[in-house]
Scaffold this active site. Structure first.
Site, short mmCIF file in Angstrom:
data_model
loop_
_atom_site.label_atom_id
_atom_site.label_comp_id
_atom_site.label_asym_id
_atom_site.label_seq_id
_atom_site.Cartn_x
_atom_site.Cartn_y
_atom_site.Cartn_z
CE1 TYR A 155 16.65 -2.37 -22.52
CE2 TYR A 155 13.79 -2.56 -23.44
CZ TYR A 155 14.85 -2.08 -22.14
OH TYR A 155 14.44 -1.57 -21.57
CE LYS A 159 15.28 -4.48 -20.15
NZ LYS A 159 16.03 -4.48 -18.83
P1 NAP Z 1 20.40 3.84 -16.92
O1 NAP Z 1 20.19 5.44 -16.64
O2 NAP Z 1 20.85 4.22 -18.70
O3 NAP Z 1 21.47 3.95 -16.09
C1 NAP Z 1 21.61 2.03 -16.27
C2 NAP Z 1 22.77 1.24 -15.16
O4 NAP Z 1 23.37 0.43 -16.53
C3 NAP Z 1 23.97 2.44 -15.93
O5 NAP Z 1 24.41 1.90 -13.56
C4 NAP Z 1 24.98 1.64 -16.19
O6 NAP Z 1 26.69 1.53 -15.11
C5 NAP Z 1 24.90 0.00 -15.75
N1 NAP Z 1 25.25 -1.01 -16.80
C6 NAP Z 1 25.15 -0.89 -17.85
N2 NAP Z 1 25.43 -1.74 -18.66
C7 NAP Z 1 25.97 -2.69 -17.36
C8 NAP Z 1 27.37 -3.61 -17.91
N3 NAP Z 1 27.68 -3.68 -19.05
N4 NAP Z 1 27.95 -3.65 -16.18
C9 NAP Z 1 27.36 -2.56 -14.95
N5 NAP Z 1 26.58 -1.99 -15.10
C10 NAP Z 1 26.25 -2.24 -16.18
O7 NAP Z 1 19.14 3.06 -17.20
P2 NAP Z 1 17.97 3.35 -16.30
O8 NAP Z 1 17.15 4.29 -17.24
O9 NAP Z 1 18.17 4.21 -15.07
O10 NAP Z 1 17.30 1.69 -16.65
C11 NAP Z 1 17.47 0.97 -15.42
C12 NAP Z 1 16.75 -0.54 -16.16
O11 NAP Z 1 15.68 -0.46 -16.44
C13 NAP Z 1 17.07 -1.11 -17.09
O12 NAP Z 1 17.49 -2.72 -17.28
C14 NAP Z 1 16.28 -0.77 -18.53
O13 NAP Z 1 16.42 -1.67 -19.25
C15 NAP Z 1 15.09 -0.79 -17.44
N6 NAP Z 1 14.48 0.29 -17.95
C16 NAP Z 1 14.32 1.44 -17.87
C17 NAP Z 1 13.40 2.00 -18.86
C18 NAP Z 1 13.52 3.90 -18.73
O14 NAP Z 1 12.17 4.07 -19.31
N7 NAP Z 1 14.27 4.60 -18.07
C19 NAP Z 1 11.91 1.53 -19.06
C20 NAP Z 1 11.92 0.15 -19.22
C21 NAP Z 1 12.99 -1.03 -18.26
P3 NAP Z 1 27.61 3.12 -15.18
O15 NAP Z 1 26.54 3.87 -14.68
O16 NAP Z 1 28.92 2.43 -15.11
O17 NAP Z 1 26.99 3.02 -17.03
#
Ligand code: NAP
Length: 249
Positions: A155, A159
């Site tokens: 990861y 990133k």
């Molecule tokens: P999340 O709630 O797990 O949602 C992830 C989304 O990405 C979902 O809509 C999922 O689709 C979609 N997705 C995953 N794999 C995919 C694929 N192969 N093809 C198409 N869509 C895909 O994640 P989040 O927390 O909102 O995170 C969003 C971004 O922010 C990510 O890049 C994550 O690494 C980054 N981020 C998050 C955090 C945090 O604390 N949450 C911190 C740092 C960075 P489905 O709905 O169909 O499953």
């Protein structure tokens, strides 16, 4: 209100969490939003909610890790919409584990979903932006890509790769008035972090490293992302913005 001149955006990972908040925030500013997620149900529900609220949205289920599927989807979108002006590469997954226990499959799937997806979408959607001489690209990085994080070799490499890609594309596209920036969230309350946030012991430990002593909300990321996509942010490119309660300062 920010200024958007009849723009269309594509947001990946728009079915839940941060991507959903970004799609809703952009739609609330009058932007037409293509909501991409892996499952048709999640992007479909978000697009339907935006439309019900008076906004303009389309749902598109695409596996962003599949370069051929992204190419096909992009071709269809560019035939349907006059332009995709804004690209938010937000879809991401985690497959955590210490290096010696991390399988090659977990390495590959995180790199493909989080990093290679940005290459594929940008390659297909940025060409019309260069012709239009206007575009906005925001890549969703992470504090893990800046600081590293034990248990997240795949990861944090993905990133950090997004950050390098952001800076390079900012240089390549600058002459066409396309800005490329990265947002690096810290711990944000979404499905990705539920396991940590809901565990009192683990969350207390995490918050020791967060000067603001709380988890962030998806809206915290969406507000900055919407700004970076607006007219007002036209002189900002190649930057990485941490939204992490002060973790990575
Ligand atoms: P999340 O709630 O797990 O949602 C992830 C989304 O990405 C979902 O809509 C999922 O689709 C979609 N997705 C995953 N794999 C995919 C694929 N192969 N093809 C198409 N869509 C895909 O994640 P989040 O927390 O909102 O995170 C969003 C971004 O922010 C990510 O890049 C994550 O690494 C980054 N981020 C998050 C955090 C945090 O604390 N949450 C911190 C740092 C960075 P489905 O709905 O169909 O499953």
């Amino acid at each position: 209100m920010l200024t958007f001149k009849n723009r269309t955006a594509l947001v990946t990972g728009a079915g839940r969490g941060i991507g959903k908040a970004i799609a809703e925030t952009l739609a609330g500013q009058g932007v037409t939003v293509v909501c991409v997620s892996k499952s048709a149900d999640s992007c479909g529900a978000v697009a339907a909610a935006i439309t019900a609220a008076g906004g303009k949205a389309k749902a598109l289920a695409v596996d962003v890790a599949d370069g051929a599927a992204v190419a096909k989807a992009a071709e269809q979108l560019l035939a349907e919409f006059p332009a995709i002006d804004i690209l938010v590469n937000n879809a991401g997954i985690t497959r955590d584990g210490l290096l010696f226990r991390m399988s090659a499959e977990d390495w590959d799937s995180v790199i493909a979903t989080n990093l290679s997806s940005c290459f594929h979408w940008t390659k297909h959607l940025a060409r019309p932006m260069t012709r239009a001489r206007w575009g906005r690209i925001v890549n969703m990085a992470s504090v893990s890509g800046i600081m590293g994080n034990a248990g997240q070799a795949n990861y944090s490499a993905a990133k950090a790769g997004m950050i390098g890609l952001t800076k390079t594309l900012a240089r390549e596209f600058a002459s066409r008035s396309i800005t490329v920036n990265a947002v690096a969230p810290g711990f944000i309350k979404t499905d990705m972090t539920t396991e940590f946030v809901n565990n009192a012991e683990v969350s207390a430990k995490i918050l020791e490293a967060v000067p603001l002593r709380r988890f962030g909300e998806a809206a915290d990321i969406a507000n900055l992302t919407a700004f970076l996509c607006s007219e007002e942010a036209g002189y900002i490119t190649g930057q990485v913005f941490s939204v992490d309660g002060g973790m990575a300062m």
